[in-house]
Design a protein around this motif. Structure first.
Motif, mmCIF file in Angstrom:
data_model
loop_
_atom_site.group_PDB
_atom_site.id
_atom_site.type_symbol
_atom_site.label_atom_id
_atom_site.label_comp_id
_atom_site.label_asym_id
_atom_site.label_seq_id
_atom_site.Cartn_x
_atom_site.Cartn_y
_atom_site.Cartn_z
ATOM 1 N N PHE A 265 0.618 -1.442 -0.270
ATOM 2 C CA PHE A 265 0.003 -0.055 -0.095
ATOM 3 C C PHE A 265 0.643 1.222 0.118
ATOM 4 O O PHE A 265 0.471 2.280 -0.771
ATOM 5 N N THR B 169 0.575 3.754 -3.331
ATOM 6 C CA THR B 169 0.274 5.165 -2.910
ATOM 7 C C THR B 169 1.149 6.184 -3.439
ATOM 8 O O THR B 169 0.848 7.049 -4.194
ATOM 9 N N ALA C 278 -2.049 -2.395 -5.590
ATOM 10 C CA ALA C 278 -1.744 -3.104 -4.079
ATOM 11 C C ALA C 278 -2.695 -4.292 -4.285
ATOM 12 O O ALA C 278 -2.550 -5.274 -3.266
ATOM 13 N N ALA D 38 -8.198 0.022 -0.037
ATOM 14 C CA ALA D 38 -7.246 0.952 -0.665
ATOM 15 C C ALA D 38 -7.235 2.335 -0.235
ATOM 16 O O ALA D 38 -6.284 3.085 0.137
ATOM 17 N N ALA E 246 -6.097 2.732 3.447
ATOM 18 C CA ALA E 246 -4.578 2.594 3.687
ATOM 19 C C ALA E 246 -4.056 3.762 2.915
ATOM 20 O O ALA E 246 -2.884 4.244 3.506
#
Length: 133
Positions: free
Chosen positions: A25, A29, A83, A90, A93
């Motif tokens: 994650f 990101t 991820a 998602a 996170a």
């Protein structure tokens, strides 16, 4: 903040089952943020992060991909895809990663990151933030 502490905080705050999920994650990101911001700002962000984490930003900017324009829904979709997770997980996170980026950086770098975001993505990135940006 050191790499292990950052990943451990992502795992803890996002309630993830493993460090591997926290790393996935975090990577997803940061790669998605790097697609959204200009390369100079991405370099500033990467320079303030532990090397292993900053590489997630540098990997995208080194590919010379032009800055892309997208909002919250597309951001979450890309993080989920990278991820290998569902979008609600998602989104949660990614918010945790944004929160930790606020804590791990100085000089208003995250404020500058947010300046170029559309309002929905800016609000999303601040959800749950302690306001350090």
């Amino acid at each position: 903040m050191k790499h292990d502490a950052f990943i451990g905080q992502v795992q803890d705050r996002a309630h993830l089952d493993s460090r591997g999920a926290a790393q996935a994650f975090t990577r997803a990101t940061l790669e998605t943020i790097a697609e959204r911001i200009n390369p100079d700002l991405a370099d500033d962000l990467a320079a303030q992060l532990p090397q292993e984490i900053g590489e997630n930003v540098r990997r995208v900017t080194e590919q010379w991909v032009p800055t892309q324009r997208f909002g919250q829904d597309e951001f979450v979709r890309r993080v989920a895809e990278r991820a290998h997770a569902d979008e609600p997980k998602a989104a949660f996170a990614a918010r945790v990663v944004f929160e930790l980026l606020d804590e791990a950086t100085t000089g208003n770098v995250m404020g500058k990151v947010r300046e170029g975001m559309p309002e929905d993505l800016r609000a999303f990135s601040l959800a749950g933030s302690s306001g350090n940006a």
